[in-house]
Design a protein around this motif. Structure first.
Motif, PDB file in Angstrom:
ATOM      1  N   ARG A  54      -7.925   5.056  -4.038  1.00 54.02           N
ATOM      2  CA  ARG A  54      -8.583   5.163  -2.728  1.00 54.02           C
ATOM      3  C   ARG A  54      -8.261   3.972  -1.822  1.00 54.02           C
ATOM      4  NH1 ARG A  54     -12.227   7.199  -6.311  1.00 54.02           N
ATOM      5  NH2 ARG A  54     -13.188   5.174  -6.575  1.00 54.02           N
ATOM      6  N   ARG A  55      -7.678   2.930  -2.423  1.00 55.68           N
ATOM      7  CA  ARG A  55      -7.368   1.750  -1.604  1.00 55.68           C
ATOM      8  C   ARG A  55      -5.937   1.758  -1.071  1.00 55.68           C
ATOM      9  NH1 ARG A  55     -10.713  -3.167  -4.519  1.00 55.68           N
ATOM     10  NH2 ARG A  55     -12.593  -1.923  -4.822  1.00 55.68           N
ATOM     11  N   VAL A  56      -5.185   2.797  -1.418  1.00 55.87           N
ATOM     12  CA  VAL A  56      -3.787   2.832  -0.977  1.00 55.87           C
ATOM     13  C   VAL A  56      -3.720   3.192   0.508  1.00 55.87           C
ATOM     14  CG1 VAL A  56      -1.546   3.959  -1.258  1.00 55.87           C
ATOM     15  CG2 VAL A  56      -2.977   3.527  -3.272  1.00 55.87           C
ATOM     16  N   GLN A  72       0.467  -6.408   3.330  1.00 58.12           N
ATOM     17  CA  GLN A  72      -0.343  -5.235   3.715  1.00 58.12           C
ATOM     18  C   GLN A  72      -0.347  -4.172   2.607  1.00 58.12           C
ATOM     19  OE1 GLN A  72       1.805  -4.675   7.587  1.00 58.12           O
ATOM     20  NE2 GLN A  72      -0.215  -4.074   8.314  1.00 58.12           N
ATOM     21  N   ALA A  73       0.765  -4.055   1.909  1.00 58.00           N
ATOM     22  CA  ALA A  73       0.890  -2.963   0.939  1.00 58.00           C
ATOM     23  C   ALA A  73       0.376  -3.318  -0.452  1.00 58.00           C
ATOM     24  CB  ALA A  73       2.356  -2.523   0.844  1.00 58.00           C
ATOM     25  N   LEU A  74       0.414  -4.596  -0.812  1.00 53.82           N
ATOM     26  CA  LEU A  74      -0.026  -4.974  -2.162  1.00 53.82           C
ATOM     27  C   LEU A  74      -1.523  -4.767  -2.323  1.00 53.82           C
ATOM     28  CD1 LEU A  74       1.900  -8.305  -2.877  1.00 53.82           C
ATOM     29  CD2 LEU A  74       2.203  -6.103  -4.034  1.00 53.82           C
ATOM     30  N   ILE A  75      -1.919  -4.168  -3.422  1.00 53.90           N
ATOM     31  CA  ILE A  75      -3.349  -3.968  -3.705  1.00 53.90           C
ATOM     32  C   ILE A  75      -3.753  -4.921  -4.814  1.00 53.90           C
ATOM     33  CG2 ILE A  75      -5.102  -2.315  -4.458  1.00 53.90           C
ATOM     34  CD1 ILE A  75      -3.253  -0.109  -3.471  1.00 53.90           C
ATOM     35  N   LYS A  76      -4.791  -5.689  -4.510  1.00 54.27           N
ATOM     36  CA  LYS A  76      -5.281  -6.644  -5.509  1.00 54.27           C
ATOM     37  C   LYS A  76      -6.131  -5.863  -6.501  1.00 54.27           C
ATOM     38  CE  LYS A  76      -7.536 -11.153  -5.519  1.00 54.27           C
ATOM     39  NZ  LYS A  76      -7.803 -10.980  -6.928  1.00 54.27           N
ATOM     40  N   ASP A  77      -5.880  -6.045  -7.779  1.00 62.17           N
ATOM     41  CA  ASP A  77      -6.660  -5.312  -8.775  1.00 62.17           C
ATOM     42  C   ASP A  77      -8.119  -5.753  -8.717  1.00 62.17           C
ATOM     43  OD1 ASP A  77      -6.433  -3.485 -11.243  1.00 62.17           O
ATOM     44  OD2 ASP A  77      -7.592  -5.186 -11.975  1.00 62.17           O
ATOM     45  N   LYS A  78      -9.015  -4.766  -8.879  1.00 57.84           N
ATOM     46  CA  LYS A  78     -10.425  -5.114  -8.694  1.00 57.84           C
ATOM     47  C   LYS A  78     -11.044  -5.787  -9.920  1.00 57.84           C
ATOM     48  CE  LYS A  78     -11.490  -0.227  -9.424  1.00 57.84           C
ATOM     49  NZ  LYS A  78     -11.786   1.002  -8.713  1.00 57.84           N
ATOM     50  N   LEU A  86       1.823  -2.426  -6.399  1.00 57.76           N
ATOM     51  CA  LEU A  86       2.536  -1.912  -5.229  1.00 57.76           C
ATOM     52  C   LEU A  86       2.723  -0.418  -5.463  1.00 57.76           C
ATOM     53  CD1 LEU A  86       3.927  -2.446  -2.537  1.00 57.76           C
ATOM     54  CD2 LEU A  86       6.007  -3.056  -3.772  1.00 57.76           C
ATOM     55  N   PRO A  87       1.938   0.412  -4.766  1.00 57.72           N
ATOM     56  CA  PRO A  87       1.941   1.851  -5.065  1.00 57.72           C
ATOM     57  C   PRO A  87       3.207   2.557  -4.581  1.00 57.72           C
ATOM     58  CG  PRO A  87       0.398   1.367  -3.283  1.00 57.72           C
ATOM     59  CD  PRO A  87       0.963   0.053  -3.714  1.00 57.72           C
ATOM     60  N   ALA A  88       3.463   3.712  -5.187  1.00 60.32           N
ATOM     61  CA  ALA A  88       4.609   4.527  -4.786  1.00 60.32           C
ATOM     62  C   ALA A  88       4.237   5.345  -3.559  1.00 60.32           C
ATOM     63  CB  ALA A  88       4.997   5.452  -5.924  1.00 60.32           C
TER      64      ALA A  88
END
Ligand code: ATP
Ligand code: MG
Length: 269
Positions: A54-56, A72-78, A86-88
């Motif tokens: 949901r954070r992508v 902007q694209a990197l998601i920090k693990d919760k 880095l999602p596809a």
């Protein structure tokens, strides 16, 4: 400089994404700044297994196309400090990744991270080749069955001939075997290959053996990497594999058929 590790297999559905999530988390738990990149354009499984779907907002292809910056694209693990995803992209365009684009992203990530894990798509074609091209090490995920071992053997051929290291005649990619979905009971019945059968055929160092375990499905339904389930055999086996990746010696476990307990035998269960 980051170490780039590709998680690859040839055959589909053998446990690459499960293993990328577990091992990436394990490396970060040890204090290594780690990013896991989902190279499976169009499918986007990694963010589901990591529970961050949901954070992508932006993805790998957006970064390559300069529609977003890496930060902007990197998601920090919760859950785990020092871990990023880095999602596809969900684009149907399988050619969205280019060698130049991937190289640029890896070079930028290399400045910040200790480990870059590349979760490869299935197959031995372009997508899988893109994921392994820049690798320093490869974790070859294999199930104890003939078709999986055969495809792993094919991917070893590609690692040794079509990677950047091979093309430039550099030190070869380090190769490690990760045997997953291992079922000692079925091995004993001769329905599955044993650890030594697979080791004999592939002839690369064994990083670990992950047992077939319901904990894996449960963890993926919860969007939690199974290595965080420290009571599960699969979680413990992944933890051992990460220790071995760090050069530590760990004996193999969970290779024997489990004997039924006294109570179960008494009840005829
Ligand atoms: N040790 C295990 N025990 C039980 N089930 C497992 C185990 N490892 C993986 N699985 C299951 O196998 C299926 C495929 O796993 P996963 O998505 O990680 O494979 P993959 O190699 O990434 O697949 P693809 O080639 O499609 O990318 C999933 O349903 C996963 O829950
Ligand atoms: Mg996958």
């Amino acid at each position: 400089m980051a170490k780039i590790i590709v998680v690859t297999s040839g055959k589909g559905g053998v446990g690459k994404t499960t293993s990328s999530a577990a091992i990436g988390t394990g490396l970060a738990l040890k204090g290594h700044k780690t990013v896991i990149i989902d190279f499976d354009v169009g499918l986007r499984n990694l963010d589901l297994i990591m529970g961050c779907e949901r954070r992508v907002v932006y993805d790998f292809v957006n970064v390559i196309n300069k529609e977003a910056t890496l930060s902007q694209a990197l998601i920090k693990d919760k859950r785990t400090k020092d871990l990023f995803i880095l999602p596809a992209s969900q684009t149907r365009d399988k050619d969205a990744l280019t060698i130049e684009g991937v190289q640029e992203v890896l070079e930028e990530l290399s400045k910040e991270f200790d480990y870059i894990l590349c979760d490869s798509p299935a197959g031995i074609e372009k997508g899988a080749q893109m994921a392994l091209y820049f690798a320093d090490a490869a974790i070859v995920v294999t199930n104890p069955e003939v078709s999986s071992v055969r495809d792993s053997d094919r991917i070893l051929g590609i690692l040794q001939s079509k990677s950047k290291r091979a093309e430039e005649n550099k030190e070869p990619i380090e190769e490690y075997l990760l045997l997953t979905r291992y079922h000692p009971g079925r091995v004993a019945l001769g329905e599955m290959l044993s650890v030594s059968d697979v080791e004999d055929i592939l002839a690369i160092p064994l990083l670990g053996v992950i047992p077939e375990s319901e904990a894996v499905l449960k963890a993926s339904n919860q969007g939690t990497p199974v290595i965080l389930d420290t009571a599960s055999e699969a979680g413990i086996a992944y933890s051992d594999a990460v220790d071995r990746l760090m050069g530590e010696e760990r004996p193999l476990r969970f290779l024997d058929v489990q004997k039924k307990g006294f109570i179960k035998r008494l009840l005829g269960g």
